[in-house]
Design an enzyme around this catalytic site. Sequence first.
Site, PDB file in Angstrom:
ATOM      1  CD  GLU A 122      16.371  -7.597  20.871  1.00  7.43           C
ATOM      2  OE1 GLU A 122      16.093  -8.491  20.072  1.00  7.43           O
ATOM      3  OE2 GLU A 122      15.574  -7.160  21.702  1.00  7.43           O
ATOM      4  CG  ASP A 158      17.283 -13.199  15.505  1.00 10.77           C
ATOM      5  OD1 ASP A 158      16.924 -12.015  15.392  1.00 10.77           O
ATOM      6  OD2 ASP A 158      16.855 -13.963  16.383  1.00 10.77           O
ATOM      7  NE  ARG A 182      21.635   8.538   5.248  1.00 12.39           N
ATOM      8  CZ  ARG A 182      22.842   8.141   5.616  1.00 12.39           C
ATOM      9  NH1 ARG A 182      23.721   9.014   6.001  1.00 12.39           N
ATOM     10  NH2 ARG A 182      23.172   6.873   5.582  1.00 12.39           N
ATOM     11  NE  ARG A 195       0.306 -18.840  -2.873  1.00 12.61           N
ATOM     12  CZ  ARG A 195       1.069 -18.892  -3.956  1.00 12.61           C
ATOM     13  NH1 ARG A 195       2.352 -19.188  -3.848  1.00 12.61           N
ATOM     14  NH2 ARG A 195       0.554 -18.641  -5.143  1.00 12.61           N
TER      15      ARG A 195
HETATM   16  P1  ATP Z   1      13.675 -17.200  16.552  1.00 14.08           P
HETATM   17  O1  ATP Z   1      15.099 -17.443  16.107  1.00 14.08           O
HETATM   18  O2  ATP Z   1      12.965 -16.407  15.528  1.00 14.08           O
HETATM   19  O3  ATP Z   1      13.544 -16.686  17.956  1.00 14.08           O
HETATM   20  P2  ATP Z   1      13.310 -19.950  17.329  1.00 14.08           P
HETATM   21  O4  ATP Z   1      12.799 -21.075  16.550  1.00 14.08           O
HETATM   22  O5  ATP Z   1      14.782 -19.974  17.656  1.00 14.08           O
HETATM   23  O6  ATP Z   1      12.910 -18.629  16.553  1.00 14.08           O
HETATM   24  P3  ATP Z   1      12.670 -20.441  20.139  1.00 14.08           P
HETATM   25  O7  ATP Z   1      11.746 -19.711  21.029  1.00 14.08           O
HETATM   26  O8  ATP Z   1      14.094 -20.541  20.539  1.00 14.08           O
HETATM   27  O9  ATP Z   1      12.476 -19.786  18.694  1.00 14.08           O
HETATM   28  O10 ATP Z   1      12.112 -21.940  19.981  1.00 14.08           O
HETATM   29  C1  ATP Z   1      10.772 -22.206  19.618  1.00 14.08           C
HETATM   30  C2  ATP Z   1      10.249 -23.408  20.352  1.00 14.08           C
HETATM   31  O11 ATP Z   1      11.006 -24.575  19.987  1.00 14.08           O
HETATM   32  C3  ATP Z   1      10.367 -23.367  21.874  1.00 14.08           C
HETATM   33  O12 ATP Z   1       9.343 -22.613  22.492  1.00 14.08           O
HETATM   34  C4  ATP Z   1      10.244 -24.843  22.221  1.00 14.08           C
HETATM   35  O13 ATP Z   1       8.890 -25.268  22.198  1.00 14.08           O
HETATM   36  C5  ATP Z   1      10.969 -25.517  21.054  1.00 14.08           C
HETATM   37  N1  ATP Z   1      12.334 -25.887  21.462  1.00 14.08           N
HETATM   38  C6  ATP Z   1      13.392 -25.052  21.631  1.00 14.08           C
HETATM   39  N2  ATP Z   1      14.492 -25.736  22.033  1.00 14.08           N
HETATM   40  C7  ATP Z   1      14.102 -27.028  22.143  1.00 14.08           C
HETATM   41  C8  ATP Z   1      14.754 -28.234  22.537  1.00 14.08           C
HETATM   42  N3  ATP Z   1      16.047 -28.242  22.891  1.00 14.08           N
HETATM   43  N4  ATP Z   1      14.032 -29.376  22.524  1.00 14.08           N
HETATM   44  C9  ATP Z   1      12.743 -29.392  22.160  1.00 14.08           C
HETATM   45  N5  ATP Z   1      12.065 -28.284  21.796  1.00 14.08           N
HETATM   46  C10 ATP Z   1      12.720 -27.131  21.774  1.00 14.08           C
END
Ligand code: ATP
Length: 323
Positions: A222, A127, A154, A21
């Site tokens: 987890e 996270d 609790r 937004r």
């Molecule tokens: P969260 O921390 O909440 O899980 P995140 O952004 O770390 O979120 P990921 O699933 O690790 O989530 O990454 C999201 C997307 O980013 C991946 O599905 C992929 O498309 C892209 N991505 C991740 N690593 C790379 C990379 N090294 N190069 C290019 N794209 C990437």
Amino acid sequence: MKRIAVLTSGGDAPGMNAAVRAVVRIGIHSGLEVFGVRHGYAGLIADEIEPLTARSVGGIMQLGGTFLGSARSEEFKTAPGRSKAIANLASRGIEALVIIGGNGSQAGAYALHREGFPVVGIASTIDNDLPCTDVSIGVDTAVNVALEAIDRLRVTASSHQRAFLVEVMGRKQGYLALAAGLAGGAELIIIPEVPMEPEEIARGLREAYDRGKEHAIAVVAEGAQYNAEAIAQYFREHGERLGFELRVTTLGHVQRGGAPGAFDRLLATRFGAAAVEALIRGETGVVVVIQEGNVRTVPLEEVVHGTKPLDLRLYELAQVLAK
Ligand code: ATP
């Protein structure tokens, strides 16, 4: 610069909507046309890009999740996948992209940046494992959701003298478990950073009762060496000898779905505005973060190559306070 786009990527986090937004409304206020990309990088490759108006982002700030949708995309990790994404942006005259997400999403942003496409990232992951920022969008709400569950358990734990185990998210990092456990006064906190055997967990819970407590609650991440399922299995096998029952609650995705609290809405709003301001200044290849209360930008490279170790002093504090 006339046209920018915004997307949300990876795990959804409460507050992402407020960030979108702010990007849209500050963008329009600054004379830009703003486009939204549906379903993260997957939608960028599939050309799911549409113009957004100030009205398109009305009534979304109080909702969890992301109205743009999020996704994970293996194809985006490949150069041909990213070429398609860049071609789709270029075909609409979009000159820069705001990427709201966590570590993986910022790695994707860095890849686009290195290929010459202007990007600005926004720190967003429940996270709290993104380097260079004190906190990311979604962390505060997720901790509060976990905390509410601990508080409720609790009450019932005190009434029945049962031990409870609550599993919260955190595959690699124990921040959520630690923060919610510390704020909720948990007797034990079990995180990936500090391995703990089931026998030790049972002893810790037993000792809480022996000290005269009316409740015994353990919070487990987890990704801990033994997660809730493994610990529950151990209690099923050894319950008689251990002398008490363990009830297990797994919060799972409940934590993501919470309505964003004031902290996350404000943080996301400030981050969204700062991202557009950075682009207008001609700053790209950066991530909007918060450090010591100040919203600022840091190079994507530092975020992608950095680490954010858990502050184990909080763990030690929790151990003392649980006595
Ligand atoms: P969260 O921390 O909440 O899980 P995140 O952004 O770390 O979120 P990921 O699933 O690790 O989530 O990454 C999201 C997307 O980013 C991946 O599905 C992929 O498309 C892209 N991505 C991740 N690593 C790379 C990379 N090294 N190069 C290019 N794209 C990437």
